[in-house]
Design a protein around this motif. Structure first.
Motif, PDB file in Angstrom:
ATOM      1  N   ASP A  35       0.845  -1.592  -0.248  1.00  0.00           N
ATOM      2  CA  ASP A  35       0.025   0.098   0.082  1.00  0.00           C
ATOM      3  C   ASP A  35       0.520   1.361  -0.282  1.00  0.00           C
ATOM      4  N   ASP A  36       2.217   1.338  -0.417  1.00  0.00           N
ATOM      5  CA  ASP A  36       3.344   2.210  -0.081  1.00  0.00           C
ATOM      6  C   ASP A  36       3.506   2.592  -0.793  1.00  0.00           C
ATOM      7  N   PHE A  37       3.926   4.249  -1.561  1.00  0.00           N
ATOM      8  CA  PHE A  37       4.273   4.320  -2.788  1.00  0.00           C
ATOM      9  C   PHE A  37       6.119   4.651  -2.792  1.00  0.00           C
ATOM     10  N   TYR A  38       6.555   4.769  -3.345  1.00  0.00           N
ATOM     11  CA  TYR A  38       8.369   5.215  -3.401  1.00  0.00           C
ATOM     12  C   TYR A  38       8.804   6.312  -4.181  1.00  0.00           C
ATOM     13  N   LEU A  39       9.575   7.281  -4.218  1.00  0.00           N
ATOM     14  CA  LEU A  39       9.657   7.966  -5.154  1.00  0.00           C
ATOM     15  C   LEU A  39      11.331   8.606  -5.007  1.00  0.00           C
ATOM     16  N   THR A  40      12.136   7.876  -6.039  1.00  0.00           N
ATOM     17  CA  THR A  40      13.553   8.992  -5.223  1.00  0.00           C
ATOM     18  C   THR A  40      13.468  10.099  -7.103  1.00  0.00           C
ATOM     19  N   ALA A  41      14.994  10.738  -6.947  1.00  0.00           N
ATOM     20  CA  ALA A  41      15.363  11.791  -7.929  1.00  0.00           C
ATOM     21  C   ALA A  41      16.360  11.846  -8.529  1.00  0.00           C
ATOM     22  N   SER A  42      16.646  12.234  -9.453  1.00  0.00           N
ATOM     23  CA  SER A  42      18.251  13.169  -9.689  1.00  0.00           C
ATOM     24  C   SER A  42      18.681  13.758  -8.342  1.00  0.00           C
ATOM     25  N   SER A  43      20.263  13.556  -8.333  1.00  0.00           N
ATOM     26  CA  SER A  43      20.686  14.251  -7.096  1.00  0.00           C
ATOM     27  C   SER A  43      21.940  14.823  -7.542  1.00  0.00           C
ATOM     28  N   PHE A  44      22.671  14.723  -8.433  1.00  0.00           N
ATOM     29  CA  PHE A  44      23.423  15.172  -9.216  1.00  0.00           C
ATOM     30  C   PHE A  44      24.701  15.477  -8.321  1.00  0.00           C
ATOM     31  N   GLY A  45      25.347  15.922  -7.453  1.00  0.00           N
ATOM     32  CA  GLY A  45      27.115  16.219  -7.056  1.00  0.00           C
ATOM     33  C   GLY A  45      26.415  16.283  -5.724  1.00  0.00           C
ATOM     34  N   ARG A  46      25.149  16.573  -5.406  1.00  0.00           N
ATOM     35  CA  ARG A  46      24.893  16.891  -3.797  1.00  0.00           C
ATOM     36  C   ARG A  46      24.693  15.413  -3.380  1.00  0.00           C
ATOM     37  N   VAL A  47      25.356  15.627  -1.533  1.00  0.00           N
ATOM     38  CA  VAL A  47      25.638  14.486  -0.666  1.00  0.00           C
ATOM     39  C   VAL A  47      24.497  14.813   0.567  1.00  0.00           C
ATOM     40  N   PRO A  48      24.038  13.363   0.789  1.00  0.00           N
ATOM     41  CA  PRO A  48      23.457  12.349   0.391  1.00  0.00           C
ATOM     42  C   PRO A  48      22.594  12.776  -0.819  1.00  0.00           C
ATOM     43  N   GLY A  49      22.617  11.273  -1.177  1.00  0.00           N
ATOM     44  CA  GLY A  49      21.856  11.398  -2.342  1.00  0.00           C
ATOM     45  C   GLY A  49      21.346  10.734  -3.021  1.00  0.00           C
ATOM     46  N   LEU A  50      20.673  10.235  -3.741  1.00  0.00           N
ATOM     47  CA  LEU A  50      19.174   8.931  -4.285  1.00  0.00           C
ATOM     48  C   LEU A  50      18.091   9.884  -2.876  1.00  0.00           C
ATOM     49  N   PRO A  51      17.400  10.793  -3.554  1.00  0.00           N
ATOM     50  CA  PRO A  51      16.199  10.891  -2.264  1.00  0.00           C
ATOM     51  C   PRO A  51      15.604  10.039  -1.830  1.00  0.00           C
ATOM     52  N   LEU A  52      14.326   9.341  -1.122  1.00  0.00           N
ATOM     53  CA  LEU A  52      13.623   8.523  -0.922  1.00  0.00           C
ATOM     54  C   LEU A  52      12.842   9.112  -0.335  1.00  0.00           C
ATOM     55  N   LEU A  53      11.569   9.431  -1.042  1.00  0.00           N
ATOM     56  CA  LEU A  53      10.198   9.514  -0.383  1.00  0.00           C
ATOM     57  C   LEU A  53       8.929   8.907  -0.607  1.00  0.00           C
ATOM     58  N   HIS A  54       7.982   9.280   0.485  1.00  0.00           N
ATOM     59  CA  HIS A  54       7.146   7.623   0.672  1.00  0.00           C
ATOM     60  C   HIS A  54       5.433   8.834   0.706  1.00  0.00           C
ATOM     61  N   SER A  55       4.860   7.990  -0.223  1.00  0.00           N
ATOM     62  CA  SER A  55       3.794   8.281   0.477  1.00  0.00           C
ATOM     63  C   SER A  55       2.766   7.004   0.511  1.00  0.00           C
ATOM     64  N   ARG A  56       1.088   7.427   0.880  1.00  0.00           N
ATOM     65  CA  ARG A  56       0.442   6.752   1.107  1.00  0.00           C
ATOM     66  C   ARG A  56      -1.005   6.729  -0.332  1.00  0.00           C
ATOM     67  N   ASN A  57      -0.869   8.121  -0.844  1.00  0.00           N
ATOM     68  CA  ASN A  57      -2.291   8.730  -1.515  1.00  0.00           C
ATOM     69  C   ASN A  57      -1.003   9.228  -2.937  1.00  0.00           C
ATOM     70  N   LEU A  58      -0.266   9.347  -3.484  1.00  0.00           N
ATOM     71  CA  LEU A  58       0.063   9.637  -4.338  1.00  0.00           C
ATOM     72  C   LEU A  58      -0.066  10.919  -4.314  1.00  0.00           C
ATOM     73  N   VAL A  59      -0.117  12.103  -2.954  1.00  0.00           N
ATOM     74  CA  VAL A  59      -0.050  13.612  -3.422  1.00  0.00           C
ATOM     75  C   VAL A  59       0.648  13.920  -2.499  1.00  0.00           C
TER      76      VAL A  59
END
Length: 512
Positions: A35-59
């Protein structure tokens, strides 16, 4: 720590409004696990990288961590490389593990994996070495047990673009089983250019590649399908601007809810704000092709996904820095060194005044702690105390991009502390005064940046007599692929001995 709600994606009855993430979450990809949604995004040269976002409703999304602690090789990312590093990742769940693949345009295709979204994540593993290999996406085909990988090309490194290469992949995700084959050549498709960002799926007996083309500011989202992974593929444009104000709606990921609804998350390029994230409804037409948005045009407001209610949420922005620790929303501009931020028993971020020969150009410094510029008119505010006794030591609050401007405190040769406001144009090699220095007798100041329409920034400071404006309005600018950033820093002139520290407290972002 308090949580600031980003504008956008606010509930309005049973509808939502785009963008659902109104800040620079570039090149998003999404996956559902239960029932969980996870999103990641580009982080280019910033640290820490590969952010991890969580949602239960996509909004409503919250930032729950990062998958990449440091960029490798360590020495390569010891200094800022704002348009390098982690490009366009793909996130998948397979064999009870999360997997993220991404392309470093100078090194090749990497992956990390973990048993849970919060880790522990493996160290980066190089799956395919080579320059210009970008935007990889894996697929484990449950029907056949085969594994595949598709990637695009960066012309700046390889001399090649507008085409997609496919590989068979070892099921353990560690290596490729062939030399690769050109599976889509968009030079042969009339009107198509800069094909990139492929996401690979299996649906209804077809191999599907959802991939954007046409460039980040003016492009469109394409769909490709074939009965065989290696082609031939047929194509169709499935999302484009049409008569809306959403330029270049493309590059993202498809996700299906537990009840069978289909949705597509993608970015829109907004100059200094970076790439904000939109949510589009998705359906399949009579011929089996995906239809995104409102008959191929992006929606501004739409019925919410049929998912359980969720408490309104957004990635954190405010920070009280408890115990000297900073929240997940902050990233360094390069691999950090021990001692840049000191933990202690109280609240407040204690940044060491790092000695550097580049003290007059924030763009060159790895020890700037940054977070994303909010996408709607907002004010960023923080309290600063300059504890360093070192002549020339300085600390402040910045808007950082190809051009930059900052306001803060500096200790003079006579020991006094002044409020200073400085800036540099994109072509300038060093900063210069944007406003007249004025005394800060207690070595303290409240700093404020009001970010208006078009990311036009007004700088203000309070040194004990209330907020007063400083200097002209500054127009924030992006870097090549990255939106403008808010930053905190502490510096001192080059030297050998410790130069003390600066303390930041109560960082807040409020809507204007």
């Amino acid at each position: 720590m308090t949580t600031h709600r980003e504008p956008g994606g606010q509930p309005s009855g049973a509808t939502y409004r785009n963008p659902v993430l109104n800040a620079d979450w570039s090149d998003p990809d999404v996956v559902r696990v239960g029932d969980d949604f996870y999103l990641t995004a580009s982080s280019f040269g910033r640290v820490p990288g590969l952010p991890l976002l969580h949602s239960r409703n996509l909004v409503d999304w919250t930032l729950v961590g990062h998958a990449l602690d440091r960029l490798e090789p360590e020495e390569t990312f010891a200094a800022p490389r704002h348009d390098c590093g982690v490009w366009a990742p793909s996130i998948r769940h397979h064999d009870d593990r999360f997997w993220i693949f991404w392309g470093d345009p100078d090194q090749g295709v990497f992956q990390v994996n973990a048993p849970g979204i919060r880790g522990p994540w493996t160290r980066p593993h190089l799956v395919k070495a080579g320059r210009g290999l970008i935007d990889p996406c894996p697929l484990w085909d449950d029907e056949t047990g085969e594994a595949y990988l598709v990637h695009a090309w960066a012309k700046s490194r390889s001399g090649v673009k507008n085409r997609l290469t496919g590989h068979r992949m070892h099921p353990d995700g560690t290596s490729l089983l062939d030399e690769g084959k050109l599976i889509v050549d968009a030079d042969r498709i009339p009107g198509w250019f800069t094909l990139e960002g492929p996401k690979l799926y299996r649906h209804d007996g077809w191999f599907w590649i959802l991939a954007p083309a046409g460039g980040v500011e003016t492009g469109w989202q394409g769909a490709f399908r074939s009965r065989d992974f290696f082609g031939p593929y047929e194509e169709r444009i499935v999302l484009e601007q049409k008569d809306t104000d959403v330029n270049g709606p493309h590059q993202g990921g498809w996700v299906r809810t537990p009840s069978g609804e289909d949705w597509f998350l993608h970015f829109q390029q907004r100059g200094p704000y970076g790439r904000v994230v939109h949510l589009q409804p998705m359906r399949w037409d009579e011929e089996g092709w995906p239809v995104l948005g409102d008959e191929g045009a992006p929606v501004t407001e739409h019925r919410r996904p049929a998912l359980p209610a969720q408490v309104p949420a957004a990635p954190a922005a405010d920070d009280d820095f408890p115990g000297g620790r900073f929240g997940r929303q902050w990233q360094w501009t390069a691999n950090p060194q021990d001692g840049w931020a000191t933990q202690h028993s109280g609240d407040g971020l204690r940044l060491t005044c790092v000695r550097t020969a580049d003290a007059h150009d924030l763009r060159r410094l790895p020890n700037v702690l940054t977070q994303r510029l909010p996408g709607l008119p907002s004010a960023a505010e923080v309290e600063l105390r300059l504890d360093s006794e070192e002549p020339g030591a300085r600390a402040g609050l910045a808007v950082l991009g190809d051009a930059f401007s900052w306001i803060g405190l500096q200790r003079g040769a006579d020991g006094t502390v002044h409020l200073v406001h400085r800036f540099a144009e994109g072509v300038a090699e060093r900063e210069r005064d944007a406003g007249h220095p004025r005394p800060a007798p207690d070595g303290r100041a409240r700093l404020r940046i009001e970010i208006g329409a078009g990311a036009r920034c007004r700088f203000l400071a309070d040194t004990g007599d209330g907020f007063r404006p400083s200097g002209p309005v500054f127009a924030a600018t992006p870097w090549r692929w990255v939106g403008a950033l808010l930053g905190l820093f502490a510096l001192a002139p080059d030297g050998r001995s410790p130069a003390g520290a600066a303390t930041f407290t109560r960082f807040r972002i409020t809507a204007l």
